[in-house]
Design a protein around this motif. Structure first.
Motif, PDB file in Angstrom:
ATOM      1  N   LEU A   1       0.841  -1.189   0.000  1.00 22.01           N
ATOM      2  CA  LEU A   1       0.000   0.000   0.000  1.00 22.01           C
ATOM      3  C   LEU A   1       0.880   1.244   0.000  1.00 22.01           C
ATOM      4  O   LEU A   1       1.638   1.479   0.925  1.00 22.01           O
ATOM      5  CB  LEU A   1      -0.923  -0.001   1.235  1.00 22.01           C
ATOM      6  CG  LEU A   1      -1.878   1.172   1.366  1.00 22.01           C
ATOM      7  CD1 LEU A   1      -2.849   1.219   0.190  1.00 22.01           C
ATOM      8  CD2 LEU A   1      -2.649   1.063   2.674  1.00 22.01           C
ATOM      9  N   LYS A   2       0.770   2.035  -1.062  1.00 22.90           N
ATOM     10  CA  LYS A   2       1.624   3.215  -1.219  1.00 22.90           C
ATOM     11  C   LYS A   2       1.136   4.391  -0.388  1.00 22.90           C
ATOM     12  O   LYS A   2       1.924   5.142   0.161  1.00 22.90           O
ATOM     13  CB  LYS A   2       1.695   3.624  -2.696  1.00 22.90           C
ATOM     14  CG  LYS A   2       2.387   2.604  -3.554  1.00 22.90           C
ATOM     15  CD  LYS A   2       2.374   3.009  -5.011  1.00 22.90           C
ATOM     16  CE  LYS A   2       2.999   1.908  -5.860  1.00 22.90           C
ATOM     17  NZ  LYS A   2       2.897   2.188  -7.271  1.00 22.90           N
ATOM     18  N   HIS A   3      -0.165   4.573  -0.317  1.00 21.07           N
ATOM     19  CA  HIS A   3      -0.748   5.710   0.399  1.00 21.07           C
ATOM     20  C   HIS A   3      -1.460   5.184   1.635  1.00 21.07           C
ATOM     21  O   HIS A   3      -2.593   4.720   1.554  1.00 21.07           O
ATOM     22  CB  HIS A   3      -1.715   6.484  -0.500  1.00 21.07           C
ATOM     23  CG  HIS A   3      -1.080   6.979  -1.763  1.00 21.07           C
ATOM     24  ND1 HIS A   3      -0.212   8.036  -1.764  1.00 21.07           N
ATOM     25  CD2 HIS A   3      -1.180   6.544  -3.042  1.00 21.07           C
ATOM     26  CE1 HIS A   3       0.201   8.246  -3.010  1.00 21.07           C
ATOM     27  NE2 HIS A   3      -0.371   7.348  -3.802  1.00 21.07           N
ATOM     28  N   LYS A   4      -0.817   5.262   2.763  1.00 13.63           N
ATOM     29  CA  LYS A   4      -1.348   4.700   4.009  1.00 13.63           C
ATOM     30  C   LYS A   4      -2.678   5.330   4.415  1.00 13.63           C
ATOM     31  O   LYS A   4      -3.485   4.704   5.077  1.00 13.63           O
ATOM     32  CB  LYS A   4      -0.326   4.871   5.156  1.00 13.63           C
ATOM     33  CG  LYS A   4       1.048   4.334   4.861  1.00 13.63           C
ATOM     34  CD  LYS A   4       1.051   2.861   4.567  1.00 13.63           C
ATOM     35  CE  LYS A   4       2.486   2.389   4.353  1.00 13.63           C
ATOM     36  NZ  LYS A   4       2.597   1.127   3.717  1.00 13.63           N
ATOM     37  N   GLU A   5      -2.917   6.588   4.011  1.00 19.79           N
ATOM     38  CA  GLU A   5      -4.169   7.246   4.366  1.00 19.79           C
ATOM     39  C   GLU A   5      -5.366   6.653   3.625  1.00 19.79           C
ATOM     40  O   GLU A   5      -6.514   6.954   3.931  1.00 19.79           O
ATOM     41  CB  GLU A   5      -4.088   8.763   4.125  1.00 19.79           C
ATOM     42  CG  GLU A   5      -3.965   9.170   2.680  1.00 19.79           C
ATOM     43  CD  GLU A   5      -2.540   9.137   2.115  1.00 19.79           C
ATOM     44  OE1 GLU A   5      -2.376   9.481   0.934  1.00 19.79           O
ATOM     45  OE2 GLU A   5      -1.604   8.765   2.851  1.00 19.79           O
ATOM     46  N   LYS A   6      -5.110   5.810   2.644  1.00 19.93           N
ATOM     47  CA  LYS A   6      -6.190   5.184   1.871  1.00 19.93           C
ATOM     48  C   LYS A   6      -6.424   3.736   2.312  1.00 19.93           C
ATOM     49  O   LYS A   6      -6.962   2.933   1.563  1.00 19.93           O
ATOM     50  CB  LYS A   6      -5.867   5.235   0.377  1.00 19.93           C
ATOM     51  CG  LYS A   6      -5.836   6.653  -0.146  1.00 19.93           C
ATOM     52  CD  LYS A   6      -5.676   6.694  -1.635  1.00 19.93           C
ATOM     53  CE  LYS A   6      -5.695   8.146  -2.102  1.00 19.93           C
ATOM     54  NZ  LYS A   6      -5.608   8.249  -3.545  1.00 19.93           N
TER      55      LYS A   6
ATOM     56  N   TRP B   1      -8.688   0.878   0.496  1.00 19.74           N
ATOM     57  CA  TRP B   1      -7.952  -0.280  -0.010  1.00 19.74           C
ATOM     58  C   TRP B   1      -8.573  -1.572   0.509  1.00 19.74           C
ATOM     59  O   TRP B   1      -8.742  -2.533  -0.237  1.00 19.74           O
ATOM     60  CB  TRP B   1      -6.492  -0.141   0.417  1.00 19.74           C
ATOM     61  CG  TRP B   1      -5.563  -1.199  -0.072  1.00 19.74           C
ATOM     62  CD1 TRP B   1      -5.212  -1.477  -1.364  1.00 19.74           C
ATOM     63  CD2 TRP B   1      -4.829  -2.119   0.728  1.00 19.74           C
ATOM     64  NE1 TRP B   1      -4.307  -2.496  -1.406  1.00 19.74           N
ATOM     65  CE2 TRP B   1      -4.053  -2.912  -0.123  1.00 19.74           C
ATOM     66  CE3 TRP B   1      -4.746  -2.332   2.107  1.00 19.74           C
ATOM     67  CZ2 TRP B   1      -3.214  -3.915   0.337  1.00 19.74           C
ATOM     68  CZ3 TRP B   1      -3.902  -3.329   2.567  1.00 19.74           C
ATOM     69  CH2 TRP B   1      -3.151  -4.108   1.691  1.00 19.74           C
TER      70      TRP B   1
ATOM     71  N   SER C   1     -14.339   8.315   0.282  1.00 19.44           N
ATOM     72  CA  SER C   1     -13.326   7.573  -0.466  1.00 19.44           C
ATOM     73  C   SER C   1     -13.993   6.930  -1.672  1.00 19.44           C
ATOM     74  O   SER C   1     -15.028   6.286  -1.544  1.00 19.44           O
ATOM     75  CB  SER C   1     -12.711   6.474   0.403  1.00 19.44           C
ATOM     76  OG  SER C   1     -12.121   7.026   1.542  1.00 19.44           O
TER      77      SER C   1
END
Length: 191
Positions: free
Chosen positions: A48-53, A57, A161
């Protein structure tokens, strides 16, 4: 990251279970799918590149697991017809719709009218332009502006989201909105 995943997982486990059960209508199968989702989330968290997502995800993985289940059922039992519409999260969309309608009603009349006729009543825009006695390009601009106003206001009320197609994956009402105070429809509907 693993402790964050466990924390988020614990917070959303019941909601995710209800989401899956609403699609597969089988409590034992639901448990299996949710467990598979957890294993994938936990084992692939480093991708996961964007932890806030993280929440989005997790929902995307869940949707994929549900789709895989129906594909397998369809493969082994061709008489079972699965439509892509059944996979969409209707419950989440209807929950958010309760919040959106008061926001639409708060738009200036000309934008509210254009948006309702175009996006809710699904009347062709050329017909709406004739009905409102404005140019087609003028109506297109009005509808686009109404959508932008709606999106902006909703983003003040909720953290939303979406996936790459714009479908809603998750939303969370914000505790405070600059545009609306606690007496306004947005906060009351979303709570």
């Amino acid at each position: 990251m693993n402790t964050e995943i466990i924390h988020v997982w614990n917070e959303m486990n019941d909601r995710l279970t209800n989401f899956v059960n609403g699609k597969v209508k089988d409590s034992e199968l639901t448990k299996d799918i949710v467990q598979d989702v957890f294993l994938k989330v936990f084992s692939k968290s480093d991708t996961l590149k964007h932890k806030e997502k993280l929440v989005s995800w997790i929902y995307q993985i869940t949707r994929n697991e549900i789709i895989n289940h129906f594909r397998n059922v369809n493969f082994y039992n061709p008489s079972v017809a699965i439509q892509e519409d059944e996979i969409n999260d209707r419950k989440l969309t209807s929950e958010l719709a309760k919040c959106v309608r008061p926001v639409i009603d708060s738009l200036p009349q000309k934008y509210k009218e254009a948006l309702i006729l175009s996006d809710i009543e699904n009347i062709p825009q050329k017909e709406i332009a004739e009905r409102l006695n404005i140019s087609y390009s003028g109506l297109k601009s009005r509808v686009q502006r109404a959508r932008e106003m709606l999106k902006s206001t909703c983003e003040q009320c909720c953290d939303i989201s979406t996936d790459v197609y714009g479908d809603i994956l998750d939303y969370k009402p914000k505790g405070y909105s600059k545009k609306f105070n606690t007496d306004d429809n947005c906060n009351q509907s979303c709570d």
